[in-house]
Design an enzyme around this catalytic site. Sequence first.
Site, short mmCIF file in Angstrom:
data_model
loop_
_atom_site.label_atom_id
_atom_site.label_comp_id
_atom_site.label_asym_id
_atom_site.label_seq_id
_atom_site.Cartn_x
_atom_site.Cartn_y
_atom_site.Cartn_z
N GLU A 179 -6.99 -9.31 -1.79
CA GLU A 179 -7.70 -9.20 -3.07
C GLU A 179 -9.21 -9.14 -2.87
OE1 GLU A 179 -7.51 -13.65 -2.34
OE2 GLU A 179 -6.29 -11.88 -1.92
N HIS A 225 -6.22 -12.28 2.78
CA HIS A 225 -6.60 -12.18 1.37
C HIS A 225 -7.00 -10.74 1.01
CE1 HIS A 225 -6.66 -16.36 -0.15
NE2 HIS A 225 -6.82 -16.67 1.12
N CYS A 278 -1.64 -15.73 1.18
CA CYS A 278 -2.13 -16.94 1.85
C CYS A 278 -1.23 -18.14 1.51
CB CYS A 278 -3.59 -17.19 1.52
SG CYS A 278 -4.37 -18.34 2.68
#
Length: 236
Positions: free
Chosen positions: A213, A211, A109
Amino acid sequence: MVIQIKPLIGVTSYMNEEQIYLGHVYTDAILRAGGLPIAIPIIKEQSDIEQLTDTLDGLLLSGGEDIDPEWYGEDPIPQLGTVTPARDSLEMMLTRRFIAADKPIFAICRGCQLLNAACGGSLYQDLNSQHEAIQHSQKAPRSHRSHNITILEDTLLHRIARTEQVKVNSFHHQAVKKPAPGFRISSRAADGVIESIEHPDASFVLGVQWHPEHTALTDSLSAKLFEAFVQACEHS
């Protein structure tokens, strides 16, 4: 007993004037992929950054606030959000050192935007006012994959994903405008917004706008991204 030596991966931190902090989703994803994450604090001395680069096996540029457009030669527009000059400066120096040393970088990001700006590219300061866009800042849980991207063939991302269409989550209002010299686009959203960039001549330099994660436990591509990154760090 044989102790496995895991690659040491620095993770840049969110910061303000009084504290640094880092979401555990980044470190959890690195640990699951076999790496050992280390949160990077505010560092200003060039010699300290050089030592850190020599010590680490890889660098993860995490998400966060906007990047000062001064880094890509623009004045701020009214829609620019909060900037953190100390973080910008640190991450610019770290990124350039890692590029020069050909050590792996995984940028997420804001990290993708920082990577591009550090290497000579430019950004949209605000997609809603500067680009006719689909919703890139979703109003849904962070684990929800909200829009599709198209992955280009013959790219590192395509080799990892092994598909041309995937759905990703999205929490950004800035994005890559002009890729940095030497970089190539590896995916786009339906509105043309660049969703990932990579350096084809580097061992592993990949920036993604979404994202992973937050979806590493539920999405196979997200897990594969961290695994490929950690594997590259093992050989750095």
